[in-house]
Write an enzyme that holds these catalytic residues in place. Sequence first.
Site, mmCIF file in Angstrom:
data_model
loop_
_atom_site.group_PDB
_atom_site.id
_atom_site.type_symbol
_atom_site.label_atom_id
_atom_site.label_comp_id
_atom_site.label_asym_id
_atom_site.label_seq_id
_atom_site.Cartn_x
_atom_site.Cartn_y
_atom_site.Cartn_z
ATOM 1 N N LYS A 38 128.166 22.376 122.480
ATOM 2 C CA LYS A 38 129.353 21.120 123.620
ATOM 3 C C LYS A 38 130.041 21.478 124.308
ATOM 4 O O LYS A 38 129.540 20.076 125.171
ATOM 5 C CB LYS A 38 130.389 21.135 122.620
ATOM 6 C CG LYS A 38 132.021 21.803 122.880
ATOM 7 C CD LYS A 38 132.639 21.604 121.515
ATOM 8 C CE LYS A 38 133.786 23.411 121.585
ATOM 9 N NZ LYS A 38 135.059 23.116 122.520
ATOM 10 N N THR A 39 130.464 22.197 124.846
ATOM 11 C CA THR A 39 130.634 22.824 126.331
ATOM 12 C C THR A 39 129.761 22.369 127.626
ATOM 13 O O THR A 39 129.352 21.584 128.493
ATOM 14 C CB THR A 39 130.718 23.989 126.452
ATOM 15 O OG1 THR A 39 132.003 24.341 125.503
ATOM 16 C CG2 THR A 39 131.547 24.132 127.765
ATOM 17 N N ASP A 230 138.627 17.595 125.125
ATOM 18 C CA ASP A 230 138.206 18.696 124.363
ATOM 19 C C ASP A 230 138.923 18.832 123.230
ATOM 20 O O ASP A 230 140.010 19.189 123.322
ATOM 21 C CB ASP A 230 137.942 19.861 125.447
ATOM 22 C CG ASP A 230 137.096 21.081 124.937
ATOM 23 O OD1 ASP A 230 135.631 20.082 124.040
ATOM 24 O OD2 ASP A 230 136.955 22.080 125.516
ATOM 25 N N GLU A 231 138.166 19.915 122.585
ATOM 26 C CA GLU A 231 138.900 20.381 120.986
ATOM 27 C C GLU A 231 140.002 19.159 120.873
ATOM 28 O O GLU A 231 140.727 19.448 120.478
ATOM 29 C CB GLU A 231 139.400 21.468 121.787
ATOM 30 C CG GLU A 231 138.893 22.459 121.711
ATOM 31 C CD GLU A 231 138.043 23.244 121.197
ATOM 32 O OE1 GLU A 231 138.400 23.313 119.751
ATOM 33 O OE2 GLU A 231 138.127 24.366 121.625
ATOM 34 N N GLN A 261 137.579 23.402 112.936
ATOM 35 C CA GLN A 261 138.290 24.521 113.972
ATOM 36 C C GLN A 261 139.529 23.891 114.364
ATOM 37 O O GLN A 261 140.158 24.237 114.780
ATOM 38 C CB GLN A 261 137.400 24.229 115.142
ATOM 39 C CG GLN A 261 135.984 25.055 114.581
ATOM 40 C CD GLN A 261 135.352 25.880 115.863
ATOM 41 O OE1 GLN A 261 135.406 25.894 116.683
ATOM 42 N NE2 GLN A 261 134.239 24.807 116.078
ATOM 43 N N ARG A 617 133.009 33.001 116.448
ATOM 44 C CA ARG A 617 132.348 33.300 117.626
ATOM 45 C C ARG A 617 131.166 34.282 118.087
ATOM 46 O O ARG A 617 130.683 34.534 119.327
ATOM 47 C CB ARG A 617 133.853 33.997 118.115
ATOM 48 C CG ARG A 617 135.006 33.589 118.110
ATOM 49 C CD ARG A 617 134.925 32.046 119.048
ATOM 50 N NE ARG A 617 134.593 30.975 118.014
ATOM 51 C CZ ARG A 617 134.532 29.739 118.601
ATOM 52 N NH1 ARG A 617 133.660 30.033 119.750
ATOM 53 N NH2 ARG A 617 133.465 29.312 117.503
#
Length: 784
Positions: A38-39, A230-231, A261, A617
């Site tokens: 996504k980044t 974002d997020e 998340q 992660r």
Amino acid sequence: MHSLVDSEFLSQLNEQQREAVLATEGPLLILAGAGSGKTRVIAHRIAYLIAEKNIPSWNILAVTFTNKAADEMRQRVQRLLRTQERSSLPLVSTFHSLCVRILRQDLEKLNDKYTRRFTIYDQDDSIRLIKQCIRELGYEEKYLGPRATQSAISSAKNRGEDPTAFAAHAEYVDERRAAMGAVYKMYEDRLHANNALDFDDLLIKTVRLLRDVPEVREKYNNKFRYILVDEYQDTNSLQFELIRLITEKSKNICVVGDEDQSIYKWRGADISNILNFEKHFSNTKTIRLEQNYRSTQTILDVAGAVVKNNLERKGKTLWTSNPRGGRVGYYQAFDAEAEARWVASKIVEHRRDEFDIRAAVLYRTNSQSRVFEEAMRRAGLQYNIIGGFSFYERMEVRDIIAYLKLALNPNDSIALQRVINSPPRGIGKQTIDEIERRARDYELSLWETISVVIDQPENLGSRAISALKSFRRIINHLTSLAESESENQSTSPVSDVVRAAIIETGYENALRSERTDEAEGRLENLQELVNAAVDYDEQGIEGLREFIDHSALVSDQDDYKRDAPVTLMTAHSAKGLEFPLVFIVGLEDGLFPHSRSATDRAELEEERRLAYVAMTRAERYLYVTHAMKRRVYGEELASEPSPFLNEMPIDLLEDLSLGKSWLSFARGSSDIDYEQGEYKKERKKYAGKTYDSADSIAEFFKQRNRQMGQTAGSLPNISNKHSQPTSSSATSDIKPGSYVKHSKYGRGLVLRREGAGESAKLTVSFPGYGQKKLVEKYAGLEKA
DNA sequence: TAAAGAAAGTTTTTT
DNA sequence: ACTTTCTTTA
């Protein structure tokens, strides 16, 4: 500059990612699973808007939650655009700093007596103020805990309840809540009197400004025509409102998030923001990113098996074409120390095979970090630590910041109380009480009252009065320094004032005369503070303000050295990051999941999502560990394995424990089809037996540790011997092209030298840390 | 008033 | 265990 888009540009992306980059107009919801890039999508999207669509960068805004994420994003975009120019990059900002930016410009248009020169109160300041209110209203601190009250007030503010509404709920039902309401009221009044805004106010005032002042709304709608968030699953209702208002006109709102998340519900995050995005914004296009590029199949399987136990979940299928990878390592340790030692040795082992592999150690609570720091140091591993006590939270740094706040706004009573007698200058409790009492009588600020008291001492002695006079002189001096610097544009306004706040307040002398290692460390921190201030020097008095704002808003990003061998942090701060090698430690019942969430199903599910975030992660190697006992509040307590361990498929775990572990027991009986409850009982029985033997073995280890002994200082980066500031003869040796050694950053190349003599500024490039501007006199540099 | 010693509360996660 | 706050003493 538009040639950025090499032919590779879009072919680096998969079909869904490409679609997300190209859908530039209108509302776009990107549901992006962990590790689905996504980044990368956001960065490409921004680059595409600028380079292909010719959208001016200042029309683009990207919002993140943390400074770390913002930095990361900025770097990615910069790399894609291949530009060094800061001005050609869009604004990438956290919600809070965006709000500060807007409020510093337009807050006065709200006409609520706040000025744009407001001070920001961080949580610590807030709690101090609330504590005062509690005392002044005559409540016992045991009855109304300042912390609890602060968090109750904060969530009320986020719900949009004012003090009246808050108290109205329960005035005749719940006495304690009514008392909190009174505190809330007083707290708000005090904030106002100090021209101070707390973190919640930053959002509240911005939303109010955008909602109630059409002119302001218009301005920012025109400015920010493409907005990315974002997020998004972590946004709360105020943040949602902010986004809605600011995108009203263009409707070019792109949000990225993942319900699995969502780990900030406790902070007011409202998951319905993402679940109902399509309802909130009409004509939404939705894109799912489900291919994971980060982790091995095994890691995904284990993480998926855990999160699958959540009921409140839409469910999605994350897949990967990555190799299957090895099993997830499992280790049961005797105690927290043994756990840390094992993790350190495992990292060393991995680094023997692959010398530059990066590892992360993820824990549930910051208090767990200590033993790991110790273990890393003993193993000779360099590490980063994120969160916990950050640079700007150190006592001495906060004190100096308080002086700086006073220079700009002497009426900031919280700042004044913090430093009126530090360093000790003879203004004791008696004197302060008297000033506070009279300030209340006259309805003046503490600062104003000091002058009145000096003229009419009444029941204060001459010693106190002269101490007050000298304090007043110090603050006045700082104020005039801050102001005059802004007028005549001298070379280093901000760092000058910071230096004055350290030296002329007597702070430096007080520390120097202590002659302890601790004081030495504090002095070094203050030198760092001066160095940090240098970056703001070009901006005059506004630079000073920005510097102070920065100190309030940047809590954790200390110096996050991207490629340090080891990074220690909480699972929360790991969100958005990735590492080839990950350890999730302290997987014990009551710790992870935390006992505070044991009672509530929804909260337990949030813990499980947190575990999911932690596991995902990992790129290649994942280890999960737990200890049989650990100290809580200084007491040794036995601990059981986390239920989350139970949810991991047994055959995907590899038991690396010494001797017989909980897992080997579980595995031994795994062919018997236990019903969940039965199974748990069995496990408990086993764990119960182990404590006894573990105790004795741990005792043995304790003895041995005592012999091995030697606790080093707790700060990782402070050199054991403080190097004297370079003498004047050595000074001239440091010139561009030469190498220097810094206690914290190590060896670096001097790029530039500005100014003359001892206060010359050096720009030095430190491998791994980037370029730093340092004041020669304060940096403690040695030739290298 | 300041420093030294004793008691009590503290830890979930973060801008 | 560790930090903050209260109490005592110089």
